[in-house]
Each structure stands twice: as structure tokens, then as C-alpha cells.
Write an enzyme that holds these catalytic residues in place. Structure first.
Site, PDB file in Angstrom:
ATOM      1  N   TYR A 137       0.856  -1.188   0.000  1.00 28.72           N
ATOM      2  CA  TYR A 137       0.000   0.000   0.000  1.00 28.72           C
ATOM      3  C   TYR A 137       0.886   1.230   0.000  1.00 28.72           C
ATOM      4  CZ  TYR A 137      -3.547   3.384   1.609  1.00 28.72           C
ATOM      5  OH  TYR A 137      -4.397   4.454   1.731  1.00 28.72           O
TER       6      TYR A 137
ATOM      7  N   LYS B  59       3.981   8.724   9.019  1.00 28.91           N
ATOM      8  CA  LYS B  59       3.742   8.085  10.318  1.00 28.91           C
ATOM      9  C   LYS B  59       4.717   8.591  11.399  1.00 28.91           C
ATOM     10  CE  LYS B  59       0.852   4.632   8.376  1.00 28.91           C
ATOM     11  NZ  LYS B  59       0.913   3.911   7.117  1.00 28.91           N
TER      12      LYS B  59
ATOM     13  N   ASP C  76       9.349   2.908  -0.084  1.00 27.81           N
ATOM     14  CA  ASP C  76       8.275   3.514   0.703  1.00 27.81           C
ATOM     15  C   ASP C  76       8.478   3.075   2.149  1.00 27.81           C
ATOM     16  OD1 ASP C  76       6.036   4.270   2.051  1.00 27.81           O
ATOM     17  OD2 ASP C  76       4.598   3.447   0.607  1.00 27.81           O
TER      18      ASP C  76
HETATM   19  C1  PLP Z   1       0.262   4.426   5.791  1.00 24.79           C
HETATM   20  C2  PLP Z   1       1.038   4.221   4.561  1.00 24.79           C
HETATM   21  C3  PLP Z   1       0.954   5.107   3.474  1.00 24.79           C
HETATM   22  C4  PLP Z   1      -0.038   6.220   3.424  1.00 24.79           C
HETATM   23  O1  PLP Z   1       0.185   7.196   4.395  1.00 24.79           O
HETATM   24  P1  PLP Z   1      -1.036   8.159   4.832  1.00 24.79           P
HETATM   25  O2  PLP Z   1      -0.382   9.112   5.779  1.00 24.79           O
HETATM   26  O3  PLP Z   1      -2.082   7.300   5.437  1.00 24.79           O
HETATM   27  O4  PLP Z   1      -1.512   8.834   3.597  1.00 24.79           O
HETATM   28  C5  PLP Z   1       1.810   4.911   2.405  1.00 24.79           C
HETATM   29  N1  PLP Z   1       2.687   3.904   2.404  1.00 24.79           N
HETATM   30  C6  PLP Z   1       2.783   3.031   3.408  1.00 24.79           C
HETATM   31  C7  PLP Z   1       3.798   1.941   3.345  1.00 24.79           C
HETATM   32  C8  PLP Z   1       1.958   3.146   4.517  1.00 24.79           C
HETATM   33  O5  PLP Z   1       2.038   2.237   5.500  1.00 24.79           O
END
Ligand code: PLP
Length: 427
Positions: A146, A268, A240
């Protein structure tokens, strides 16, 4: 141990009239585990308190950010002081410079960066930059990973989407998704083959270097080697690390595996609980961003003083010597005991862990990719989730998520959790 959820249920009834599912992000509605979500009134350290006064040891930690635990006094003081000086100016501030410097100390591959307001934005901007740099349209992502909810990234994504069994979202034009190539995670042969046939038209490969949005899935050495090799085709490698940043190790998955990506996205933890995302990497690429270069990206509240204060105070505390060793030791101990309890109860499971993130998967097979994750017993996960809540432990409301431990989780919290797990897994 029946909990009263009377007040939470009343709030949910009101909320459902106003917001889809009564929530502002889908997994919070508990649809895949059953039961009603407690409405959280406050949190401190490792503990949440709901509107009915029930208390829970928290393994969601706001889906990752609360690595210090909740309401750390230094972070609260920094945010309060910043608020009193003015919430947002839309102009450069000293704190943004200090924050950028500290991010670069943790992630030396990030020579230059931009701050945004979410992980979604960071990933969206990183893809745009990679396309701008290479002049190529296509990019590769992996099934079950994701990267936020930008249109082109909602293709075979994990997280809430996997939970609802929808590989794609309605509302995304096929034309927007057609440049997104998806491959199975941990399949180096598939990646090598795609690079050989189509590498010349691919801008980037974006990957969760430890997957967390199909549950915690650890990459194989061979997969990591193939990822590094995409650069031979002029393809940018984007890590990511929105979830893995500061979770897998103090320098994220890139330090843990000794890999230098071209671009990195963070979110995060970096915001200390306020909305912050970061994308950055090689200076030669970042100089292509406006106003230096032709790739546009902007944000009214980007780098705002409140978010920056929370992030900066958090990152300074994370520089405390021994912090990561302690939280990792706590997580390791918890996972070892949890697995022993499950084995003793005769519950087939696998429990991948790295740093302070882990997932207890219910199934006898190893989980190497999204197909494996989907074969786990999600009915059993739902029963486990409800029982753990009744025993005062708050887990992610989906079997496709990672659990997070914080620096505020100590011996007492671990013991409380293991007693709950003992009851839940033997029920
Ligand atoms: C949570 C997450 C996102 C998205 O971040 P948001 O702040 O919710 O938009 C993107 N990549 C990874 C790996 C994530 O865990």
C-alpha cells in the site's frame, strides 16, 4: 470479561449518520473483524482509554506513528509552545530546517527532501518526480503493498482494500491505472523478467522494503537483489518507508538491509502523531522539483509549525542512545512468548517480526506474499481480535495489518498482553 461499550455505541450511531461507516478512514469501522469500535477518549504511554472508561494496551499506535507511546510530555510541550506562537504561516521557518537535518542524519540517502502532509502525498510526489526525471510513464508496484490512496497507486493495494476483497477502487479510470504494473512480492524472477522486457519504459519501482500492509512480510535476499538491480535499466528505486521508517531500525529498512534507494518516502513516525510526510533522496533528482526544476509539487500546510514541532521533538527523543535496542528487545520478547502460547494452544500460526513491528498470522504456511496472506484464517483473526479487546488489548482491526510496539510498552504491558492472549487463544 464483558466491557460496557454503551457510550461508544451511542457515538457510533450518531457518527454513522454523518460519515461513511461512522469513520474517517475505513478500517476503523471494524467491518472485517466484527464488533463495534471503541471511541477513544484519551491515550497515555502504551494505554488507550475509551469513552466508557475501558483501558487497552495499544498495538495500533495510530497505525504506526506513536513510537514513543502517546502524549509524551516533551512532544506535548513542544506542540503547545508552537501553537502559542502561531499555527501556520505559509512561509519558511527555522524548525523545518532543523527537522530536515535530523531526518537526513537518520537517512543519509535522503540528501534533499520535501515535507508534505501525509504518506499518500509523499508517494504520489515521489512517483511524479521519478516520471519527471526519467521521462517514462510506467512504474511497478507489488501486490499487497500500500502506498496511499492516489489513483495510480490503488491497484492491487493491500490494507483496507485487501480487507474488503477489492483489488481496485471504483472511481479510478482505467486510463490512470494502465501505467501501473503490478507484480507479486518476493518474486525476483518476475521482476527480472519484467525489467528485461520493459525496463526501458519504466520510471520507477516502488516497494515497501518490509511489507506491512498485507501483514508483516519480510523480503528475501534474492528479492532485495533484484530490486537493487532495476537501476541497470535506468529505473529509479523508491523505498516507501512510511511504515518501516524508524520501525525496522533507526535508519529504517534501508539501513537494516544496507541498501541505498534513489528516493525514499516517510510518514507516520516522522510526524510524531501530526500529519507529516516526507519524500527525498539524491540531490540531483530533488533539484528537479519546483522552484528549481520542472516537477511541480506544493502544499498550503506543508511543514507547518505544529506538525514540525511534533516531528522534531519526536525525532530528537529517538536519538536517545539505547531507545531502539529497548523497544526491539520488548517486541522480540513479546513475540517469542506470544508464539509459545499459540503453539501450546495448538493454534497453527506464523509470526514474522522485524524491529518493533510484527503480525500474528493464523495459518500453518509461511507468508511470503499477498496470496499467502490471503490464505490465513481471517475468521479466527476476528474472534481473536474481539477476545483481546474484551481482555484490554487493542489490536489492528484487520488480519492484514502489522502490530506496533512503542517505547512506553514495558514489562507490565507485555504481561497484560500475554495473559489476554492466553485466554483468547485457548478459547
Ligand atoms: C500508511 C502508509 C501510506 C499512506 O500514508 P497516509 O499518511 O495514510 O496517507 C503509504 N505507504 C505506506 C507503506 C503506509 O504504510
Amino acid at each position: 470479561m464483558p466491557r460496557s461499550l454503551e457510550k461508544s455505541r451511542a457515538w457510533l450511531t450518531r457518527a454513522e449518520q454523518l460519515m461513511p461507516g461512522g469513520v474517517n478512514s475505513p478500517v476503523r469501522a471494524f467491518r472485517s473483524v466484527g464488533g463495534d469500535p471503541p471511541f477513544i477518549a484519551s491515550a497515555n504511554g502504551a494505554w488507550l482509554t475509551d469513552e466508557d472508561g475501558n483501558r487497552y494496551v495499544d498495538y495500533v499506535n495510530s497505525w504506526g506513528p506513536a513510537l514513543l507511546g502517546h502524549a509524551h510530555p516533551d512532544v506535548v510541550a513542544a506542540v503547545s509552545a508552537a501553537a502559542a506562537r502561531g499555527m501556520s504561516f505559509g512561509a519558511p521557518t527555522a524548525a523545518e530546517v532543523e527537522m530536515a537535518e535530523i531526518v537526513r542524519r537518520f537517512y543519509p540517502s535522503i540528501e534533499m527532501l520535501r515535507m508534505v502532509s501525509s504518506g499518500t502525498e509523499a508517494c504520489m510526489a515521489a512517483i511524479r518526480l521519478a516520471r519527471g526525471v526519467t521521462g517514462r510513464d510506467a512504474f511497478v508496484k507489488f501486490e499487497g503493498c500500500y502506498h496511499g490512496h492516489a489513483d495510480a497507486l490503488l491497484v492491487k493495494a493491500g490494507s483496507g482494500l485487501a480487507t474488503f476483497g477489492e483489488p481496485d477502487s471504483a472511481g479510478v479510470p482505467a486510463d490512470f491505472a494502465k501505467h501501473t504494473l503490478t507484480l507479486p512480492y518476493n518474486d525476483p524472477a518476475a521482476l527480472d523478467a519484467l525489467m528485461a522486457s520493459d525496463g526501458h519504459r519504466i520510471a520507477a519501482v516502488i516497494v515497501e522494503p518490509v511489507a506491512g500492509n498485507m501483514g508483516c512480510v519480510i523480503p528475501t535476499d534474492a528479492f532485495l537483489k533484484s530490486l537493487e538491480a532495476v537501476r541497470q535499466h535506468g529505473v529509479l528505486l523508491i523505498f516507501d518507508e512510511v511504515m518501516t521508517g524508524w520501525r525496522v531500525s533507526r535508519g529504517g529498512a534501508q539501513a537494516y538491509f544496507g541498501i541505498t534507494p534513489d528516493l525514499t518516502t516517510l510518514g507516520k513516525v516522522v510526524g510524531g502523531g501530526l500529519p507529516v510526510g516526507v519524500y527525498g533522496g539524491k540531490a540531483e533528482y530533488m533539484r528537479r522539483i519546483s522552484p528549481l526544476g520542472p516537477v511541480y509539487q506544493a502544499g498550503t500546510l506543508s511543514g507547518n509549525p505544529l506538525a514540525t514541532a511534533a516531528g522534531l521533538a519526536t525525532l530528537r527523543l529517538l536519538e536517545t542512545p539505547g531507545f531502539f535496542e529497548k523497544v526491539e528487545a520488548t517486541t522480540e520478547h513479546l513475540c517469542r512468548e506470544l508464539s509459545a502460547i499459540a503453539s501450546k494452544a495448538g493454534v497453527p500460526h506464523t509470526l514474522p517480526r522485524v524491529g518493533s513491528m510484527f503480525t500474528l498470522f493464523f495459518g500453518a504456511h509461511a507468508v511470503r506474499n499477498f496470496t499467502d496472506a490471503k490464505q490465513c484464517d481471517m475468521g479466527r483473526f476476528g474472534r481473536y481480535h474481539r477476545s483481546m479487546l474484551d481482555h484490554g488489548v487493542y489490536l489492528p482491526a484487520s488480519g492484514y495489518e502489522a502490530c506496533f510496539v512503542s517505547g512506553a510498552h514495558g514489562e507490565a504491558e507485555v504481561e497484560h498482553t500475554l495473559a489476554a492472549a492466553h485466554a483468547a487463544l485457548n478459547a
